[in-house]
Design an enzyme around this catalytic site. Structure first.
Site, short mmCIF file in Angstrom:
data_model
loop_
_atom_site.label_atom_id
_atom_site.label_comp_id
_atom_site.label_asym_id
_atom_site.label_seq_id
_atom_site.Cartn_x
_atom_site.Cartn_y
_atom_site.Cartn_z
N ASN A 9 71.48 73.80 -6.72
CA ASN A 9 71.19 75.09 -7.35
C ASN A 9 72.48 75.89 -7.31
OD1 ASN A 9 70.34 77.56 -8.20
ND2 ASN A 9 69.03 78.00 -6.44
N LYS A 11 73.12 78.67 -8.68
CA LYS A 11 72.94 80.13 -8.71
C LYS A 11 73.91 80.73 -9.75
CE LYS A 11 71.27 79.77 -4.04
NZ LYS A 11 71.04 80.38 -2.72
N HIS A 96 62.33 81.16 -6.89
CA HIS A 96 63.37 81.18 -5.86
C HIS A 96 63.32 82.53 -5.12
CE1 HIS A 96 67.22 81.17 -3.84
NE2 HIS A 96 67.18 79.86 -3.96
N GLU A 98 65.55 84.47 -4.20
CA GLU A 98 66.41 85.51 -4.77
C GLU A 98 65.75 86.18 -5.96
OE1 GLU A 98 69.80 82.93 -5.06
OE2 GLU A 98 69.86 82.88 -2.87
N GLU A 168 61.95 76.75 1.18
CA GLU A 168 63.23 77.37 1.56
C GLU A 168 62.97 78.59 2.44
OE1 GLU A 168 66.43 76.24 -1.55
OE2 GLU A 168 65.46 78.06 -2.24
N GLY A 174 71.81 80.47 2.57
CA GLY A 174 73.16 81.05 2.50
C GLY A 174 73.64 81.65 3.80
N SER A 214 70.90 76.10 3.69
CA SER A 214 72.09 75.63 4.42
C SER A 214 72.10 74.12 4.66
CB SER A 214 72.26 76.40 5.75
OG SER A 214 72.36 77.79 5.50
P1 13P Z 1 72.23 77.42 0.55
O1 13P Z 1 72.24 75.93 0.52
O2 13P Z 1 73.51 78.05 0.10
O3 13P Z 1 71.73 77.94 1.85
O4 13P Z 1 71.16 77.89 -0.56
C1 13P Z 1 69.90 77.35 -0.53
C2 13P Z 1 69.19 77.72 -1.77
O5 13P Z 1 68.83 78.86 -1.97
C3 13P Z 1 68.97 76.69 -2.78
O6 13P Z 1 68.10 77.13 -3.76
#
Ligand code: 13P
Length: 254
Positions: A9, A11, A96, A98, A168, A174, A214
């Site tokens: 992903n 983003k 997601h 976010e 997640e 992140g 992560s």
């Molecule tokens: P990270 O792998 O950067 O923690 O992000 C996870 C994520 O949100 C994947 O959709």
């Protein structure tokens, strides 16, 4: 046996130029990993056509990061399922964290996008997960239940045979903090049980549940070795071809 699905992903990273350099390098690294694991890349909308062009001769799947719940018309800034199909998209990430926290995507809105995605014959990667506060106050299961019930409301089980769920935990996204493989495994068991209540045990046993938060080459083997962890949705470690390739390689060689 569920086939692992390892999805990048990206983003809001990588325009068409960076997409081109990533995929060119990634394609050079990739050998026969896609025989063993499904590998998927989710660029931004603007980079999807370039990604499609470069992935056309590979078994790597293409995903969007979101989609409109409408077919067409006066919806400024939105992208429809038919537009995604036109550029070769096969998967759509929905819900997601976010999008939930920064852009107000509710369970009902995600449900409506999920229905549109399924109607179009695209595969949803449906994201769920709790905040640290929710976990610490004992609300993990009720939060996941609300997200699953709300997101899948009114969808007949038979239409969900290809559904992918991405668990997640918000506190692991992140942050560099990964759920331990045992924490992730335990939560995936809860997710699968909640899912079984919604769509039946047989189908629930087939649904692939990715872990996200992560994930990196260092921790992937332990995570992928858990019986209910069926791959990963990867942010940071998917931005470099070598680290994303390492994840595919780890999955393929388990
Ligand atoms: P990270 O792998 O950067 O923690 O992000 C996870 C994520 O949100 C994947 O959709």
């Amino acid at each position: 046996m569920r086939k692992l699905i390892i999805a990048a992903n990206w983003k809001m990273n990588k325009g068409p130029q960076e997409t081109e350099s990533f995929i060119t390098e990634f394609n050079n690294l990739l050998q026969s990993e896609t025989d063993q694991v499904d590998v998927v890349i989710s660029p931004s909308f603007i980079s999807l056509p370039k990604a499609q062009e470069l992935l056309a001769d590979t078994a790597v799947g293409l995903s969007a990061q979101d989609v409109s719940d409408q077919d067409s018309g006066a919806y400024t800034g939105e992208v429809s399922v038919s537009m995604l199909k036109e550029v070769g998209v096969e998967y759509v990430i929905l819900g997601h964290s976010e999008r939930r926290t920064l852009y107000g995507d509710t369970d009902a809105f995600i449900n409506s996008k999920l229905k549109k995605t399924l109607e179009a014959g695209l595969i949803p990667i449906f994201c769920i997960g709790e905040t640290l506060e929710e976990r610490e106050s004992g609300k993990l299961e009720s939060v996941l239940e609300t997200q699953i019930k709300g997101g899948l409301a009114g969808i007949v089980a038979a239409d969900l045979s290809e559904l992918v769920i991405a668990y997640e935990p918000v506190w692991a996204i992140g942050t560099g903090v990964t759920a331990t493989s045992q924490q992730a495994q335990d939560t995936h068991v809860i997710v699968r049980r909640l899912l079984a209540e919604q769509i039946g045990q047989e189908l629930s046993d087939k649904v692939r549940i990715q872990y996200g938060g992560s994930v990196k080459p260092d921790n992937a083997k332990e995570l992928f070795s858990q019986p209910d962890i069926d791959g990963a949705l990867v942010g940071g470690a998917s931005l470099q071809p070598d680290s994303f390739y390492a994840l595919a390689e780890i999955g393929a060689n388990l």
